[in-house]
Design an enzyme around this catalytic site. Sequence first.
Site, mmCIF file in Angstrom:
data_model
loop_
_atom_site.group_PDB
_atom_site.id
_atom_site.type_symbol
_atom_site.label_atom_id
_atom_site.label_comp_id
_atom_site.label_asym_id
_atom_site.label_seq_id
_atom_site.Cartn_x
_atom_site.Cartn_y
_atom_site.Cartn_z
ATOM 1 N N ASP A 1 0.832 -1.201 0.000
ATOM 2 C CA ASP A 1 0.000 0.000 0.000
ATOM 3 C C ASP A 1 0.869 1.254 0.000
ATOM 4 O O ASP A 1 2.096 1.181 0.118
ATOM 5 C CB ASP A 1 -0.987 -0.004 1.184
ATOM 6 N N ASN B 1 -7.578 -2.173 14.083
ATOM 7 C CA ASN B 1 -8.990 -2.301 13.693
ATOM 8 C C ASN B 1 -9.210 -3.472 12.736
ATOM 9 O O ASN B 1 -10.295 -3.629 12.187
ATOM 10 C CB ASN B 1 -9.502 -0.995 13.056
ATOM 11 N N HIS C 1 -7.522 -3.968 9.856
ATOM 12 C CA HIS C 1 -7.230 -3.729 8.440
ATOM 13 C C HIS C 1 -6.010 -4.516 7.989
ATOM 14 O O HIS C 1 -5.115 -4.832 8.777
ATOM 15 C CB HIS C 1 -7.115 -2.230 8.115
ATOM 16 N N GLU D 1 -9.659 -0.965 4.993
ATOM 17 C CA GLU D 1 -10.268 -0.696 6.294
ATOM 18 C C GLU D 1 -11.545 -1.523 6.476
ATOM 19 O O GLU D 1 -12.087 -2.046 5.486
ATOM 20 C CB GLU D 1 -10.616 0.798 6.395
HETATM 21 C C1 GLP Z 1 -0.562 0.489 8.512
HETATM 22 C C2 GLP Z 1 -0.295 -0.091 7.107
HETATM 23 C C3 GLP Z 1 -0.413 -1.584 7.089
HETATM 24 C C4 GLP Z 1 0.260 -2.139 8.331
HETATM 25 C C5 GLP Z 1 -0.582 -1.793 9.528
HETATM 26 C C6 GLP Z 1 -0.014 -2.232 10.868
HETATM 27 O O1 GLP Z 1 -1.513 1.502 8.485
HETATM 28 N N1 GLP Z 1 -1.110 0.461 6.083
HETATM 29 O O2 GLP Z 1 0.152 -2.119 5.886
HETATM 30 O O3 GLP Z 1 0.374 -3.536 8.226
HETATM 31 O O4 GLP Z 1 -0.937 -0.423 9.541
HETATM 32 O O5 GLP Z 1 1.073 -1.439 11.244
HETATM 33 P P1 GLP Z 1 2.045 -1.823 12.449
HETATM 34 O O6 GLP Z 1 2.841 -2.996 11.978
HETATM 35 O O7 GLP Z 1 2.904 -0.608 12.647
HETATM 36 O O8 GLP Z 1 1.192 -2.150 13.618
#
Ligand code: GLP
Length: 246
Positions: free
Chosen positions: A67, A136, A138, A143
């Site tokens: 992403d 959440n 995602h 989302e």
């Molecule tokens: C972000 C990214 C995701 C990522 C997720 C978790 O917003 N868009 O690709 O996997 O949130 O992030 P983290 O690993 O910092 O908890």
Amino acid sequence: MRFRVETGPQEVAERAADELMRVVARKPDAVLAVPTGSTPLPLYRLLASRVQAGTIDLSLVRWFALDEFFAPSLPYECTFRYVLEQELIKPCRLKESNLHSLNPLVPDPELEAARFEAAIASVGGIDLAILGVGTNGHIAFNEPGTPFHARTGLRKLDQGTILSNAHLFPPWVQAPNFGLSMGIATLLEARKVLIIATGDSKADIIARLVQHEPSPDLPASAMKMHPDATLLVDSSAAAACKTGTA
Ligand code: GLP
């Protein structure tokens, strides 16, 4: 979906690296979808240390960033592409041209999404998708509420997601409200899926994910419909789980 619990983030990184290297051993030019965020950092550090020690070779791998933000005036240093270059590509001594990503600056996000889907198709699809999970539920920037049939495209970010990414932006850059993301349908077509989650902050969502039937209100639950998906977590992220299966 298989469910594996390891002791801590380092053990999760080691298990994920083993999985990744199994794919690369069979296919040195494997196509890997990769996340940003804090969860994959121990994995990227481990891969870099093995590349630097000369024990693994990732030079032919094709990397696709899951992403990206969508914000027409975003400085390059605030993009996920930049983060992946710093955390994965440079430390693993890889060519930047082997990293494919969505462009946050394009005027037409749907055209950019179509270009990205075509790029994935042109290399024969994704062999392994490594996913983080948001608090959440995602995956990538899909989302809650994103339909499972959604392919790569523009996504409106939840307030919590915007806040959790706020640290990436200096005070003079407004945090983007939109992202570009591989779709859930795109991810379901990957030949293998590995979801990683570590730390207390993920305990509630991992417990929900383990219990939950596949449903768009918890995007990660879509991967329960995948024939070869693994949920790999550390003991802190597994702390609220009551069962041993996902
Ligand atoms: C972000 C990214 C995701 C990522 C997720 C978790 O917003 N868009 O690709 O996997 O949130 O992030 P983290 O690993 O910092 O908890």
